[in-house]
Scaffold this active site. Sequence first.
Site, PDB file in Angstrom:
ATOM      1  N   LYS A 122       0.811  -1.216   0.000  1.00 20.97           N
ATOM      2  CA  LYS A 122       0.000   0.000   0.000  1.00 20.97           C
ATOM      3  C   LYS A 122       0.845   1.268   0.000  1.00 20.97           C
ATOM      4  O   LYS A 122       0.342   2.350  -0.281  1.00 20.97           O
ATOM      5  CB  LYS A 122      -0.980  -0.019   1.166  1.00 20.97           C
TER       6      LYS A 122
HETATM    7  C1  LIG Z   1      -4.536  -4.496   1.914  1.00 20.52           C
HETATM    8  C2  LIG Z   1      -3.846  -5.785   1.910  1.00 20.52           C
HETATM    9  C3  LIG Z   1      -4.295  -6.852   1.130  1.00 20.52           C
HETATM   10  C4  LIG Z   1      -5.555  -6.763   0.316  1.00 20.52           C
HETATM   11  O1  LIG Z   1      -5.443  -5.866  -0.782  1.00 20.52           O
HETATM   12  P1  LIG Z   1      -6.754  -5.345  -1.504  1.00 20.52           P
HETATM   13  O2  LIG Z   1      -6.275  -4.337  -2.504  1.00 20.52           O
HETATM   14  O3  LIG Z   1      -7.628  -4.728  -0.463  1.00 20.52           O
HETATM   15  O4  LIG Z   1      -7.400  -6.517  -2.136  1.00 20.52           O
HETATM   16  C5  LIG Z   1      -3.547  -8.018   1.122  1.00 20.52           C
HETATM   17  N1  LIG Z   1      -2.436  -8.142   1.869  1.00 20.52           N
HETATM   18  C6  LIG Z   1      -1.976  -7.140   2.643  1.00 20.52           C
HETATM   19  C7  LIG Z   1      -0.760  -7.362   3.456  1.00 20.52           C
HETATM   20  C8  LIG Z   1      -2.659  -5.931   2.690  1.00 20.52           C
HETATM   21  O5  LIG Z   1      -2.196  -4.954   3.448  1.00 20.52           O
END
Ligand SMILES: *Cc1c(COP(=O)(O)O)cnc(C)c1O
Length: 448
Positions: A122
């Site tokens: 993210k």
């Molecule tokens: C947010 C997150 C996900 C899921 O991603 P999405 O875009 O919401 O499907 C998977 N793994 C980790 C470690 C995350 O932080």
Amino acid sequence: MTVRGKEVIHKSKSDMKYYSTNKQAPDATLEEAVVKGLASDKGLFMPYEIKQLPASFFDEIDQLSFQEIAFRVADAFFGEDIPSDTLKQIVYDTLNFDTPVVRVKDNIYSLELFHGPTLAFKDVGARFMARLLGYFIRKEGKKQVNVLVATSGDTGSAVANGFLGVEGIHVYVLYPKGKVSEIQEKQFTTLGKNITALEVDGTFDDCQALVKSAFMDKELNAHMQLTSANSINVARFLPQAFYYFYAYAQLKKMGKADKVVVCVPSGNFGNITAGLFGKRMGLPVSRFIAANNRNDIFYQYLKTGEYNPRPSIATIANAMDVGDPSNFARILDLYKNSHEAISAEISGATYTDDQIRETVKRAFDETGYLLDPHGACGYRALEEGLNPDETGVFLETAHPAKFLQTVEGIIGKEMRIPEKLQAFMRGTKQSVPMSKDFASFKAYLMKR
Ligand SMILES: *Cc1c(COP(=O)(O)O)cnc(C)c1O
């Protein structure tokens, strides 16, 4: 047009327009889509056009750096709206870390997305969005913009750190009390400055509902300028396409790019949707797998053709504990509501906590590679779903040390904690307790 004998080329850049998946809201410019986050009809913004990248780009992609690749992709999305040199700077600043593809075993590779400041994927979207929003605020001379973000764990830290110290922006992180790991919590509760953490007595879905209600509340929106930094925001969601292209480039360099299957551990489905956009742009990926934990609403949709959201269940892959994935609306829109078309490009998998634990342990014992609980779902889905002639790459979405107790408990060993994480853990938690009912959340914001 000729002016005093000299030819003037009018390069009038026509802006990219965005529509709402609910089709009941007016079209938006990029800036409106980024600042609003969600369309007025509660739909998600989609660009009218997804540009194809030329074959020549894919021919030479393995000769390009991550930043060069990302800039080409960013230009296709945002080139009409942001001056080229500004966009380039935003992309290059965002990607000040690598996302290497690492072989784990046989034909299975890990795309490591945890080398950024908060050790999860993210960081890419959050850093990009912070810089883009900062650009819009400077350009317009806007007064303060308030970012509301609901987090199931990693969004909050990525957004808080991405926006930390950015002038003109205040960030409110809403997180479910007792449902994020201690390290995750430290990453957004210890920052201070323009970051406020709100500890909500409820689930992630409650946090998400509070944020959505806030955007719909007229009085609140008249009081303060609100925007969202959840994966619904186009400025967070689209940049995630960058590393799919770069992963392909790395596999191509290894001579492994013939039949690439990309497996994405999924919660709100923003990450995988960015990959699906990449495929529309010409990225030669043969198919996708969405790996779920027990919150398998999408998996069930693939099986039955019916989408039945339900309250999320807590699992050890907590960033995927989502009962009503918001980006599902984008997937439906992208495939024109065709279950058949969706099933042709995406398959699903779902794993219990026991299976996740077993996978982390076995992969570690067999290969020495330490998975985090989310990546473990992706790895296992490839182990079970890959054909012998395919190359699989799963997105290792966070560093295993972010889930320290869980992972150490599974492998029965202490693991080394990266210095970046240790620095967060030394900080002091500061948060504001909040109930899950909207009236009190609104009252709190009205006083700010
Ligand atoms: C947010 C997150 C996900 C899921 O991603 P999405 O875009 O919401 O499907 C998977 N793994 C980790 C470690 C995350 O932080």
